[in-house]
Design a protein around this motif. Structure first.
Motif, PDB file in Angstrom:
ATOM      1  N   GLU A 237      77.024  44.837 -35.002  1.00  0.00           N
ATOM      2  CA  GLU A 237      78.351  44.291 -34.763  1.00  0.00           C
ATOM      3  C   GLU A 237      79.229  45.320 -34.437  1.00  0.00           C
ATOM      4  O   GLU A 237      80.430  44.934 -34.053  1.00  0.00           O
ATOM      5  CB  GLU A 237      78.889  43.621 -35.887  1.00  0.00           C
ATOM      6  N   GLY A 238      79.037  46.582 -34.089  1.00  0.00           N
ATOM      7  CA  GLY A 238      79.561  47.518 -33.816  1.00  0.00           C
ATOM      8  C   GLY A 238      80.809  48.244 -34.535  1.00  0.00           C
ATOM      9  O   GLY A 238      81.576  48.926 -34.049  1.00  0.00           O
ATOM     10  N   VAL A 239      80.647  47.806 -35.831  1.00  0.00           N
ATOM     11  CA  VAL A 239      81.367  48.637 -36.572  1.00  0.00           C
ATOM     12  C   VAL A 239      81.069  49.917 -37.061  1.00  0.00           C
ATOM     13  O   VAL A 239      79.588  50.134 -37.454  1.00  0.00           O
ATOM     14  CB  VAL A 239      81.506  47.752 -38.117  1.00  0.00           C
ATOM     15  N   GLN A 240      81.442  51.009 -36.930  1.00  0.00           N
ATOM     16  CA  GLN A 240      81.270  52.582 -37.288  1.00  0.00           C
ATOM     17  C   GLN A 240      81.242  52.792 -38.752  1.00  0.00           C
ATOM     18  O   GLN A 240      82.327  52.591 -39.355  1.00  0.00           O
ATOM     19  CB  GLN A 240      82.011  53.403 -36.584  1.00  0.00           C
ATOM     20  N   PRO A 241      80.217  52.962 -39.185  1.00  0.00           N
ATOM     21  CA  PRO A 241      79.993  53.470 -40.599  1.00  0.00           C
ATOM     22  C   PRO A 241      81.070  54.983 -40.797  1.00  0.00           C
ATOM     23  O   PRO A 241      81.035  55.424 -39.982  1.00  0.00           O
ATOM     24  CB  PRO A 241      78.588  53.674 -40.982  1.00  0.00           C
ATOM     25  N   ASP A 242      81.622  55.035 -41.945  1.00  0.00           N
ATOM     26  CA  ASP A 242      82.142  55.983 -42.251  1.00  0.00           C
ATOM     27  C   ASP A 242      81.624  56.830 -43.476  1.00  0.00           C
ATOM     28  O   ASP A 242      80.443  56.486 -43.926  1.00  0.00           O
ATOM     29  CB  ASP A 242      83.848  55.815 -42.746  1.00  0.00           C
ATOM     30  N   GLY A 262      66.407  57.344 -46.644  1.00  0.00           N
ATOM     31  CA  GLY A 262      67.255  58.505 -46.529  1.00  0.00           C
ATOM     32  C   GLY A 262      67.372  59.325 -45.343  1.00  0.00           C
ATOM     33  O   GLY A 262      68.646  59.868 -44.872  1.00  0.00           O
ATOM     34  N   LYS A 263      66.147  59.464 -44.969  1.00  0.00           N
ATOM     35  CA  LYS A 263      66.126  60.433 -43.800  1.00  0.00           C
ATOM     36  C   LYS A 263      66.688  59.779 -42.524  1.00  0.00           C
ATOM     37  O   LYS A 263      67.437  60.647 -41.805  1.00  0.00           O
ATOM     38  CB  LYS A 263      64.604  60.969 -43.503  1.00  0.00           C
ATOM     39  N   GLN A 264      66.594  58.786 -42.191  1.00  0.00           N
ATOM     40  CA  GLN A 264      67.125  58.078 -41.411  1.00  0.00           C
ATOM     41  C   GLN A 264      68.720  57.865 -41.509  1.00  0.00           C
ATOM     42  O   GLN A 264      69.303  58.170 -40.216  1.00  0.00           O
ATOM     43  CB  GLN A 264      66.827  56.325 -41.138  1.00  0.00           C
ATOM     44  N   LEU A 265      69.020  57.660 -42.631  1.00  0.00           N
ATOM     45  CA  LEU A 265      70.344  57.805 -42.856  1.00  0.00           C
ATOM     46  C   LEU A 265      71.002  59.205 -42.363  1.00  0.00           C
ATOM     47  O   LEU A 265      72.116  59.174 -41.951  1.00  0.00           O
ATOM     48  CB  LEU A 265      70.781  57.516 -44.216  1.00  0.00           C
ATOM     49  N   ARG A 266      70.431  60.179 -42.814  1.00  0.00           N
ATOM     50  CA  ARG A 266      70.609  61.557 -42.458  1.00  0.00           C
ATOM     51  C   ARG A 266      71.021  61.789 -40.852  1.00  0.00           C
ATOM     52  O   ARG A 266      71.723  62.259 -40.438  1.00  0.00           O
ATOM     53  CB  ARG A 266      69.718  62.726 -42.926  1.00  0.00           C
ATOM     54  N   SER A 267      70.022  61.092 -40.291  1.00  0.00           N
ATOM     55  CA  SER A 267      70.039  61.125 -38.872  1.00  0.00           C
ATOM     56  C   SER A 267      71.131  60.633 -38.337  1.00  0.00           C
ATOM     57  O   SER A 267      71.895  61.071 -37.284  1.00  0.00           O
ATOM     58  CB  SER A 267      68.696  60.385 -38.118  1.00  0.00           C
ATOM     59  N   ASP A 268      71.836  59.314 -38.899  1.00  0.00           N
ATOM     60  CA  ASP A 268      72.765  58.328 -38.568  1.00  0.00           C
ATOM     61  C   ASP A 268      74.102  59.395 -38.817  1.00  0.00           C
ATOM     62  O   ASP A 268      75.065  59.581 -38.068  1.00  0.00           O
ATOM     63  CB  ASP A 268      72.915  57.065 -39.176  1.00  0.00           C
ATOM     64  N   ILE A 269      74.070  60.244 -40.025  1.00  0.00           N
ATOM     65  CA  ILE A 269      75.131  60.982 -40.361  1.00  0.00           C
ATOM     66  C   ILE A 269      75.398  62.058 -39.570  1.00  0.00           C
ATOM     67  O   ILE A 269      76.507  62.297 -39.138  1.00  0.00           O
ATOM     68  CB  ILE A 269      74.954  61.352 -41.897  1.00  0.00           C
ATOM     69  N   ILE A 270      74.323  62.730 -38.739  1.00  0.00           N
ATOM     70  CA  ILE A 270      74.398  63.702 -37.989  1.00  0.00           C
ATOM     71  C   ILE A 270      75.101  63.405 -36.681  1.00  0.00           C
ATOM     72  O   ILE A 270      75.798  63.999 -36.060  1.00  0.00           O
ATOM     73  CB  ILE A 270      73.123  64.514 -37.472  1.00  0.00           C
ATOM     74  N   LYS A 271      74.638  62.146 -36.266  1.00  0.00           N
ATOM     75  CA  LYS A 271      75.238  61.606 -35.025  1.00  0.00           C
ATOM     76  C   LYS A 271      76.660  61.078 -35.184  1.00  0.00           C
ATOM     77  O   LYS A 271      77.606  61.424 -34.278  1.00  0.00           O
ATOM     78  CB  LYS A 271      74.426  60.242 -34.503  1.00  0.00           C
ATOM     79  N   TRP A 276      78.429  67.641 -42.557  1.00  0.00           N
ATOM     80  CA  TRP A 276      79.091  68.795 -43.360  1.00  0.00           C
ATOM     81  C   TRP A 276      80.068  68.312 -44.170  1.00  0.00           C
ATOM     82  O   TRP A 276      81.178  69.263 -44.767  1.00  0.00           O
ATOM     83  CB  TRP A 276      79.324  70.000 -42.560  1.00  0.00           C
ATOM     84  N   ASP A 277      80.688  67.162 -44.118  1.00  0.00           N
ATOM     85  CA  ASP A 277      81.632  66.380 -44.946  1.00  0.00           C
ATOM     86  C   ASP A 277      81.001  66.698 -46.427  1.00  0.00           C
ATOM     87  O   ASP A 277      79.874  66.555 -46.750  1.00  0.00           O
ATOM     88  CB  ASP A 277      81.570  65.066 -44.655  1.00  0.00           C
ATOM     89  N   LEU A 278      82.049  67.365 -47.461  1.00  0.00           N
ATOM     90  CA  LEU A 278      81.624  67.802 -48.346  1.00  0.00           C
ATOM     91  C   LEU A 278      81.158  66.784 -49.515  1.00  0.00           C
ATOM     92  O   LEU A 278      79.918  67.105 -50.153  1.00  0.00           O
ATOM     93  CB  LEU A 278      82.869  68.671 -49.268  1.00  0.00           C
ATOM     94  N   ILE A 279      81.615  65.703 -49.409  1.00  0.00           N
ATOM     95  CA  ILE A 279      81.086  64.690 -50.573  1.00  0.00           C
ATOM     96  C   ILE A 279      79.625  63.912 -49.913  1.00  0.00           C
ATOM     97  O   ILE A 279      78.640  63.905 -50.641  1.00  0.00           O
ATOM     98  CB  ILE A 279      82.173  63.505 -50.496  1.00  0.00           C
ATOM     99  N   VAL A 280      79.547  63.832 -48.528  1.00  0.00           N
ATOM    100  CA  VAL A 280      78.135  63.561 -47.855  1.00  0.00           C
ATOM    101  C   VAL A 280      77.276  64.572 -47.896  1.00  0.00           C
ATOM    102  O   VAL A 280      76.247  64.071 -48.376  1.00  0.00           O
ATOM    103  CB  VAL A 280      78.465  63.354 -46.249  1.00  0.00           C
ATOM    104  N   ALA A 281      77.544  65.670 -47.977  1.00  0.00           N
ATOM    105  CA  ALA A 281      76.561  66.753 -48.012  1.00  0.00           C
ATOM    106  C   ALA A 281      76.051  66.965 -49.602  1.00  0.00           C
ATOM    107  O   ALA A 281      74.983  66.813 -49.793  1.00  0.00           O
ATOM    108  CB  ALA A 281      76.973  68.178 -47.740  1.00  0.00           C
ATOM    109  N   ASN A 282      77.095  66.860 -50.563  1.00  0.00           N
ATOM    110  CA  ASN A 282      76.685  66.865 -51.824  1.00  0.00           C
ATOM    111  C   ASN A 282      75.754  65.387 -51.905  1.00  0.00           C
ATOM    112  O   ASN A 282      74.593  65.861 -52.770  1.00  0.00           O
ATOM    113  CB  ASN A 282      77.898  66.704 -52.798  1.00  0.00           C
TER     114      ASN A 282
END
Length: 615
Positions: A237-242, A262-271, A276-282
């Protein structure tokens, strides 16, 4: 500036306060006083908010004194901000006294006082104050309802939440985005995910916060598949996750060891540029650790641009859960060498690592040093770790004596830890005493009855087992069903003990029959003491065969190529029979099998478990 009036000072003080620099704001106020500039009402409002943001109670009290001296003590806005400051600093009696003594109380003031109670965990008091607000005919606004709904959510007060929903409709706030999102959150946290989703679907406007609330609602109720599916819909629906979206989803993946997701989410996180957001990286480090991938977790940890104490704790805990006690201790030493101060959670993680790895002397030394040399006051969690350390090592008498000598009242977790150790070592007397102590504190936890039943069953005292089962039935205590998850081709499959609802159940049970035959040829003997139902031995053997992790393993064997590792998450403690069976399966089938149970990871390879049967 050559000339600075009170407005100039207020602007700079507010600039610090609005950017989270409360201490700098207060320091500038001191300079303002030294230069003889008289503060205004705005100065005090800004400074009180700064005190509230950093819980600077003493500075807040000094400001209160200055406010009275300057003649602003009766100003409604200043007084309301004082109420907020005292509440956010945890001084609810002072806040309520100010509130009660105000001759004029508008909706903002009522909302601040209600929020003060809610933020300090006094949700019943918050709801009671709302009742008084209604009696005094003060109309609530959207913020009032949002605060009250959060209070209901935190204590799962569904009926009060439903009543608030009716009030919201009457007041015309149901279409308000903030109120509607908070309604979704309240219903989800009260376990009504179906109704929460209905509200979510009917929202005319949905921002990223609305999506996050619904995704979190699914995740918190263990509905990980639904949470991941909603994330896909969100993207469509075009809503960007934060960052919040990813943190919630990574925790959901970690909860069922869904590594591929989880690996797929990491790929999305990199995109999205959030790696390297501290909370996301933790949270990424935590996800990899809880999926048994400590090497990947450590690589991420090492490459982090910024690391706080949470980062170190997460990695140490990851090693602990995977039975890598020496690695956990080495990282703890590195943490200290790099000048970072360990906190209470750090010591819980390190003591847990010692417990899971059988490092008894090291754990005892660390606890002693923590108390005497480092000046740390142990909490119930630290004491529970010590009982676990002694109990796992078979030092049951020492563990019981340790509890008896505690300077604070032991909780149910501590006694339950001793009860679990008594089950592992078959100590009937200590197990019974631990059970009796748990019952005084938490009489309706089914796992305690099951543990004591297992102790009696192992001792051949089936009459006692029957008594416990009758007692459970009489008081309505039901055993939590064993549940296991396995991820195959990025799809999560759920198995409940004895369940035959999976589409491939026939193939799964056929594979189990084949496995049991091979296992018996390899020396496997079913441990029937783990079946507490009154039935024939043959029926007990069938029941054992249908434990959820065995169903998941069988599915993994028929659904993945030969040699592929199998990774499973279980909601309960892995029973001894399943532990022994999985060791044998790993050997005869040539598979690496990882099982994350309620306590730790078990990595099975070639007939051996990483826990060394010390669990």
């Amino acid at each position: 500036m050559k000339e600075r009036d009170v407005v100039s000072w207020n602007v700079m003080i507010a600039g610090y306060a609005q950017n989270g620099l409360g201490k700098e704001a207060l320091a500038l106020y001191e300079q303002m006083q030294r230069e003889g500039v008289q503060p205004s009402r705005v100065t005090f409002v800004v400074l009180l908010k700064a005190c509230a943001s950093i819980a600077a109670l003493e500075q807040g009290k000094q400001l209160h004194s200055d406010i009275i001296k300057r003649g602003f003590g009766l100003d409604v806005i200043v007084r309301s901000t004082l109420v907020d400051m005292y509440a956010k600093c945890g001084c609810l009696e002072d806040a309520r006294e100010l509130f009660n003594n105000m001759s004029e109380r508008n909706v903002v003031l009522w909302t601040l006082m209600i929020a003060g109670y809610a933020q300090n965990g006094l949700c019943k008091e918050a709801l009671a104050l709302y009742e008084q607000m209604q009696q005094e005919a003060v109309l609530p606004n959207n913020v009032t309802f949002a605060v009250l709904l959060k209070a209901c959510a935190s204590i799962a007060a569904l009926e009060q939440g439903k009543q608030l929903h009716l009030h919201i409709i009457k007041r015309g706030f149901e279409s308000d985005v903030i109120v509607r999102s908070t309604l979704v959150d309240m219903y989800a946290k009260c376990g009504c995910t179906k109704y929460a989703r209905e509200l979510f679907n009917n929202m005319s406007e949905r921002d990223v916060v609305s999506w996050n609330v619904m995704i979190a609602g699914y995740a918190q109720n263990g509905l990980v598949k639904e949470a991941l599916a909603l994330h896909e819909q969100m993207k469509q629906e075009g809503v960007q996750p934060d960052d919040v979206t990813f943190v919630v989803l990574l925790k959901a993946c970690a909860s069922i060891a869904a590594l591929e997701q989880g690996k797929q989410l990491r790929s999305d996180i990199i995109k999205r540029g959030l790696e390297w957001d501290l909370i996301v990286a933790n949270t990424l480090v935590d996800m990899y650790s809880k999926c048994g991938c400590t090497v990947d977790a450590r690589e991420l940890f090492n490459n982090m641009i910024e690391r706080d104490v949470v980062s170190w704790n997460v990695m140490i805990a990851g090693y602990a859960q995977n039975g890598l006690g020496k690695e956990a201790l080495a990282l703890y030493e590195q943490m200290k060498q790099e000048g970072l101060q360990p906190n209470n959670v750090t010591y819980i993680c390190v003591l847990s690592a010692c417990s899971h790895s059988g490092l008894i002397d090291k754990g005892l030394h660390l606890f002693d040093s923590m108390c005497k040399d480092l000046g740390v006051t142990p909490t119930l969690e630290h004491y529970a770790c010590m009982v676990d350390l002694l109990g796992r090592a078979g030092c049951l008498a020492d563990a019981e004596d340790f509890i008896i000598r505690l300077p604070i009242q032991p909780d149910s977790v501590i006694w339950r830890t001793l009860l679990g150790a008594a089950r592992n070592y078959g100590h009937v007397e200590i197990g019974r005493r631990a059970f009796d102590c748990v019952m005084k504190l938490e009489p309706e936890n089914a796992s305690d009855y099951v543990l004591l039943s297992n102790i009696y069953a192992a001792a051949g005292r089936m009459d006692e087992v029957a008594k416990i089962r009758k007692e459970m039935k009489d008081i309505g205590v039901k055993k939590v069903p064993g549940c296991s998850w396995i991820e195959v081709d990025k799809q999560v499959h759920t198995f409940v003990g004895g369940d035959a609802s999976h589409p491939q159940s026939k193939k799964i049970f056929a594979e189990l029959d084949r496995l049991v035959g091979l296992m018996k040829e390899a020396g496997y003997t079913p441990d029937l003491s783990f079946v507490l139902d009154d039935m024939e031995d043959e029926e007990k053997e069938i029941a054992l065969c249908k434990h959820s992790e065995k169903l998941a393993i069988a599915f993994g064997l028929i659904s993945t190529p030969s040699g592929t590792p199998i990774r499973i998450k279980k909601n309960l403690h892995m029973c001894g029979d399943c532990h022994n069976a999985t060791k044998i399966i790993s050997k005869i089938m040539g598979r690496d099998i990882s099982v994350m149970d309620a306590n730790r990871f078990h990595h099975f390879k070639n007939g051996v478990c990483s826990c060394g049967d010390y669990w």
